[in-house]
Enzyme design. Structure first.
Site, PDB file in Angstrom:
ATOM      1  N   GLU A  49       0.828  -1.214   0.000  1.00 57.85           N
ATOM      2  CA  GLU A  49       0.000   0.000   0.000  1.00 57.85           C
ATOM      3  C   GLU A  49       0.860   1.261   0.000  1.00 57.85           C
ATOM      4  O   GLU A  49       0.465   2.297  -0.550  1.00 57.85           O
ATOM      5  CB  GLU A  49      -0.960   0.016   1.194  1.00 57.85           C
ATOM      6  CG  GLU A  49      -2.109  -0.979   1.091  1.00 57.85           C
ATOM      7  CD  GLU A  49      -1.737  -2.366   1.610  1.00 57.85           C
ATOM      8  OE1 GLU A  49      -0.548  -2.601   1.947  1.00 57.85           O
ATOM      9  OE2 GLU A  49      -2.634  -3.232   1.675  1.00 57.85           O
ATOM     10  N   PHE A 111     -11.685  -7.399  13.866  1.00 59.16           N
ATOM     11  CA  PHE A 111     -10.579  -7.873  13.032  1.00 59.16           C
ATOM     12  C   PHE A 111     -10.234  -6.814  11.976  1.00 59.16           C
ATOM     13  O   PHE A 111     -11.118  -6.308  11.293  1.00 59.16           O
ATOM     14  CB  PHE A 111     -10.967  -9.195  12.348  1.00 59.16           C
ATOM     15  CG  PHE A 111      -9.894  -9.686  11.408  1.00 59.16           C
ATOM     16  CD1 PHE A 111      -8.623 -10.014  11.877  1.00 59.16           C
ATOM     17  CD2 PHE A 111     -10.147  -9.802  10.045  1.00 59.16           C
ATOM     18  CE1 PHE A 111      -7.628 -10.448  11.008  1.00 59.16           C
ATOM     19  CE2 PHE A 111      -9.161 -10.237   9.172  1.00 59.16           C
ATOM     20  CZ  PHE A 111      -7.902 -10.563   9.661  1.00 59.16           C
ATOM     21  N   GLN A 112      -8.987  -6.487  11.892  1.00 57.47           N
ATOM     22  CA  GLN A 112      -8.459  -5.490  10.951  1.00 57.47           C
ATOM     23  C   GLN A 112      -9.081  -4.113  11.135  1.00 57.47           C
ATOM     24  O   GLN A 112      -9.275  -3.375  10.172  1.00 57.47           O
ATOM     25  CB  GLN A 112      -8.618  -5.982   9.504  1.00 57.47           C
ATOM     26  CG  GLN A 112      -7.725  -7.181   9.226  1.00 57.47           C
ATOM     27  CD  GLN A 112      -7.521  -7.467   7.764  1.00 57.47           C
ATOM     28  OE1 GLN A 112      -8.420  -7.289   6.967  1.00 57.47           O
ATOM     29  NE2 GLN A 112      -6.330  -7.933   7.424  1.00 57.47           N
ATOM     30  N   LYS A 161     -17.709  -1.121   5.745  1.00 60.66           N
ATOM     31  CA  LYS A 161     -18.170  -2.128   4.791  1.00 60.66           C
ATOM     32  C   LYS A 161     -19.690  -2.058   4.589  1.00 60.66           C
ATOM     33  O   LYS A 161     -20.193  -2.187   3.466  1.00 60.66           O
ATOM     34  CB  LYS A 161     -17.777  -3.518   5.308  1.00 60.66           C
ATOM     35  CG  LYS A 161     -17.831  -4.592   4.256  1.00 60.66           C
ATOM     36  CD  LYS A 161     -17.158  -5.867   4.751  1.00 60.66           C
ATOM     37  CE  LYS A 161     -17.170  -6.945   3.681  1.00 60.66           C
ATOM     38  NZ  LYS A 161     -16.455  -8.146   4.114  1.00 60.66           N
ATOM     39  N   MET A 477      24.155   8.882   2.767  1.00 59.82           N
ATOM     40  CA  MET A 477      24.022  10.181   3.419  1.00 59.82           C
ATOM     41  C   MET A 477      24.331  10.071   4.911  1.00 59.82           C
ATOM     42  O   MET A 477      24.955  10.963   5.494  1.00 59.82           O
ATOM     43  CB  MET A 477      22.616  10.744   3.192  1.00 59.82           C
ATOM     44  CG  MET A 477      22.438  12.160   3.671  1.00 59.82           C
ATOM     45  SD  MET A 477      23.636  13.302   2.945  1.00 59.82           S
ATOM     46  CE  MET A 477      22.692  14.008   1.615  1.00 59.82           C
TER      47      MET A 477
HETATM   48  C1  LIG Z   1      12.219   5.635   5.597  1.00 64.11           C
HETATM   49  C2  LIG Z   1      13.488   6.310   5.985  1.00 64.11           C
HETATM   50  N1  LIG Z   1      14.315   5.725   6.879  1.00 64.11           N
HETATM   51  C3  LIG Z   1      15.482   6.325   7.216  1.00 64.11           C
HETATM   52  C4  LIG Z   1      15.848   7.522   6.671  1.00 64.11           C
HETATM   53  C5  LIG Z   1      17.150   8.202   7.076  1.00 64.11           C
HETATM   54  N2  LIG Z   1      18.049   8.311   5.921  1.00 64.11           N
HETATM   55  C6  LIG Z   1      18.165   9.415   5.173  1.00 64.11           C
HETATM   56  S1  LIG Z   1      19.190   9.256   3.874  1.00 64.11           S
HETATM   57  C7  LIG Z   1      19.540   7.678   4.312  1.00 64.11           C
HETATM   58  C8  LIG Z   1      20.504   6.861   3.493  1.00 64.11           C
HETATM   59  C9  LIG Z   1      19.976   6.555   2.152  1.00 64.11           C
HETATM   60  O1  LIG Z   1      20.806   5.560   1.587  1.00 64.11           O
HETATM   61  P1  LIG Z   1      20.744   5.208   0.050  1.00 64.11           P
HETATM   62  O2  LIG Z   1      19.348   4.947  -0.374  1.00 64.11           O
HETATM   63  O3  LIG Z   1      21.696   4.128  -0.242  1.00 64.11           O
HETATM   64  O4  LIG Z   1      21.157   6.569  -0.639  1.00 64.11           O
HETATM   65  P2  LIG Z   1      22.560   7.356  -0.634  1.00 64.11           P
HETATM   66  O5  LIG Z   1      22.516   8.349   0.478  1.00 64.11           O
HETATM   67  O6  LIG Z   1      23.638   6.339  -0.439  1.00 64.11           O
HETATM   68  O7  LIG Z   1      22.618   8.009  -1.966  1.00 64.11           O
HETATM   69  C10 LIG Z   1      18.851   7.299   5.463  1.00 64.11           C
HETATM   70  C11 LIG Z   1      18.957   5.989   6.134  1.00 64.11           C
HETATM   71  C12 LIG Z   1      14.934   8.094   5.752  1.00 64.11           C
HETATM   72  N3  LIG Z   1      15.176   9.278   5.184  1.00 64.11           N
HETATM   73  N4  LIG Z   1      13.799   7.470   5.406  1.00 64.11           N
END
Ligand SMILES: Cc1ncc(C[n+]2csc(CCOP(=O)(O)OP(=O)(O)O)c2C)c(N)n1
Length: 581
Positions: A49, A111-112, A161, A477
């Site tokens: 979803e 449920f749900q 529903k 990042m």
């Molecule tokens: C759902 C979610 N969980 C955690 C984060 C924290 N976060 C921000 S950037 C990042 C790293 C992203 O890694 P990647 O997709 O490999 O991209 P890169 O920075 O290496 O280009 C994380 C864990 C987030 N923004 N969103």
């Protein structure tokens, strides 16, 4: 004519011009999935979803229409929450339809059952629980009206529903009447005149353009205002493409990883014209040090944004298109009176000097490894006209920096919430909405693994797009912040280059999998990917894990503390560029 609530739902969706919904069925929404079979609305069965929610967002971004997603009660609705929060933060018009347990069971821990209107209260612009099918058509109309007018956003409609099964006599409400909801869209002329007076007096004006300009379809008006008024433009992450990067008045993206010129132009500006922008902390840096000498003109359709972070000297509540058009008329009139636009040659030449002196830079060694910026630049070179979607992280910033955007609605990204996993389903939604366009998702290896399963949707629903994974084997990042601010103490950021094997994974989903490991392979792989039309392609760009995003303004620092490159490289302070007292 007697209809059930479920039939009425699709009649109402058709009445709103909906051609496509993304979703997954389940017990509490079962009645609605039956008349779907006979309706004109196409349903795209996503694999999660969250994917349906982001696909609705991608569709809305790419088409300018309202995106629609559907889910069952409980876990189905809960799985939509991230996408709804994302749409709320980025003002994306989305309507979500959820099934709910029958009204007598509501509140019984059935449920749900989940209190989805309660759960989504703070992440939707509005939500409804329909208790009587006779109100359904009216509620759907209201939902679309609220989602798409004023400041756009997500609206959820929860349908128990029994309400879906209830029979009643169909009637279509011709108008929407919401006495408590009347967004101000027409800008006040007196304020517009005051704004133009300030702009004409300004020595160092900057148009600070945010996503609202794209949402309001105001880019033509913006172009005329900028070019006729000789006004330099910065485009935020949400506004990339609102003004062509190729134009000499374009100063690039401001913010934490923005261009030196965009960041510093705002810092030195004497009049800052914020158009559909919200002074986000990622743009302002330390708020007290942001654009310290600027008078602020703030145009926004949402009055709550004005004065929220920065006091506006000239606040204008209104739709960006209406207000910019009025500004343009006033500017033309005044400039005609005074014989043309003010002489801004000094300011513009300062900006051009900065653009030349401090461009985005990186070095691609011939013998590798592939630099992420190089892969993105080459992609842009080969597929200039694509709609680009990004995930969240370093690759998002490099995409925003190195892709040359020239048109609105060609960059789709999760800005406000920063949702990893956004790119793949949003690309699916964008391509579903714009089948005539090439869609490229530029994703991180971490992000990609959060919503990979939508490749199955792409295959079975024949909605092909390209995903370019900037595979740096890390949550890049986060790794960058640990390197720079936690003394290289790396904690839980390693992912691996080859687990999963992205080429095999793509093939398992019926997509084409390609890999580039050396710089000299990059062009050939891109050309191969672009030659595939009938299915999705996943490119595994094996990139240098150590590359960092620059420029950077560290969190909590003033924008004057911008770091240009590794080793804390700061701009050479030319006395002429010193802060203006
Ligand atoms: C759902 C979610 N969980 C955690 C984060 C924290 N976060 C921000 S950037 C990042 C790293 C992203 O890694 P990647 O997709 O490999 O991209 P890169 O920075 O290496 O280009 C994380 C864990 C987030 N923004 N969103």
């Amino acid at each position: 004519m007697k209809v059930t609530g479920a039939q009425a739902l699709f009649m109402a969706l058709e009445g709103e011009g909906v051609d496509l919904v993304f979703g997954i069925p389940g017990g509490a929404i079962l009645p609605a999935y039956d008349p779907l079979i006979d309706s004109k609305v196409r349903h795209v069965l996503t694999r999660h979803e969250q994917g349906a929610g982001h696909a609705a967002e991608g569709y809305a971004w790419a088409t300018g229409k309202v995106g629609v997603c559907m889910a069952t009660s409980g876990p189905g609705g809960c799985n939509l929450v991230t996408a709804l929060a994302d749409a709320k933060m980025d003002s994306v018009p989305v309507v979500a339809i959820t099934g709910q347990v029958p009204t007598p069971a509501v509140g019984n821990d059935a449920f749900q059952e989940a209190d989805i209107t309660g759960i989504t209260l703070s992440v939707t612009k509005h939500n409804f629980l329909v208790k009587d099918a006779r109100e359904l058509a009216e509620t759907i109309r209201e939902a679309f009206h609220i989602a798409s007018t004023g400041r756009p956003g997500p609206v959820l409609v929860d349908l128990p529903k029994d309400v879906q099964l209830q029979e009643f006599t169909w009637s279509w409400p011709e108008t929407v009447s919401l006495p408590g909801y009347k967004p101000t869209t027409k800008g006040n002329l007196r304020q517009v005149r005051e704004a133009v007076r300030l702009i004409l007096q300004a020595k160092r004006p900057v148009l600070y353009v945010g996503g609202g300009v794209i949402k309001a379809n105001a880019t033509k008006e913006l172009f005329e205002l900028a070019t006729e008024g000789n006004l330099p433009v910065v485009t935020t992450l949400m506004a990339r493409g609102a003004f062509p990067d190729t134009h000499e008045l374009a100063c690039g993206m401001p913010g934490m990883h923005g261009a030196y010129t965009a960041v510093t132009a705002m810092q030195r500006s004497d009049v800052l014209v914020a158009l559909g922008a919200r002074f986000d902390d990622r743009v302002t840096g330390l708020l007290s040090g942001f654009a310290p000498h600027a008078k602020v003109i703030h145009v926004d359709v949402d009055p709550a944004e004005i004065g929220k972070n920065r006091v506006a000297d000239v606040p204008i509540v209104g739709d960006a298109r209406d207000v910019i058009a009025k500004m343009l008329t006033e500017l033309r009139r005044k400039q005609e009176e005074q014989g043309g636009a003010p002489d801004r040659s000094e300011w513009l030449s300062t900006l051009r000097g900065w653009l030349e002196k401090y461009p985005y830079t990186y070095e691609q060694p011939d013998d590798g490894p592939i630099k992420p910026q190089f892969a993105i630049e080459r992609l842009c070179e080969h597929a200039k006209d694509a709609i680009v979607v990004s995930g969240v992280g370093q690759h998002q910033m490099w995409t925003a920096q190195f892709w040359r955007f020239t048109k609105p609605r060609t960059f789709i990204t999760s800005g406000g919430l920063g949702t990893m996993g956004f790119a793949l389903p949003a690309a699916l939604g964008a391509k579903a909405g714009r089948p005539d366009r090439r869609v490229i998702a530029i994703d991180g290896d971490g992000c990609f693994q959060m919503t990979t399963q939508e490749l199955a949707t792409s295959r079975t629903e024949k909605i092909p797009f390209i995903t370019a994974i900037i595979n740096n084997a890390h949550l890049g990042m986060v790794r960058q912040w640990q390197e720079m601010f936690y003394e290289e103490r790396y904690s839980q950021v390693y992912l691996s280059h080859d687990c999963p094997d992205y080429v095999k994974l793509a093939e398992a989903y019926g997509a084409v999998g390609l890999r580039a490991e050396r710089p000299e392979e990059v062009d050939a792989v891109i050309e191969k990917a672009l030659s595939v039309e009938d299915r999705s392609v996943v490119i595994d760009f094996r990139c240098d894990p150590r590359e960092k995003v620059f420029p950077m303004v560290a969190a909590g620092s003033s924008n004057d503390e911008i770091i240009l490159g590794p080793g804390d490289l700061r701009p050479i302070k030319d006395p002429a560029e010193a802060p203006i007292a």
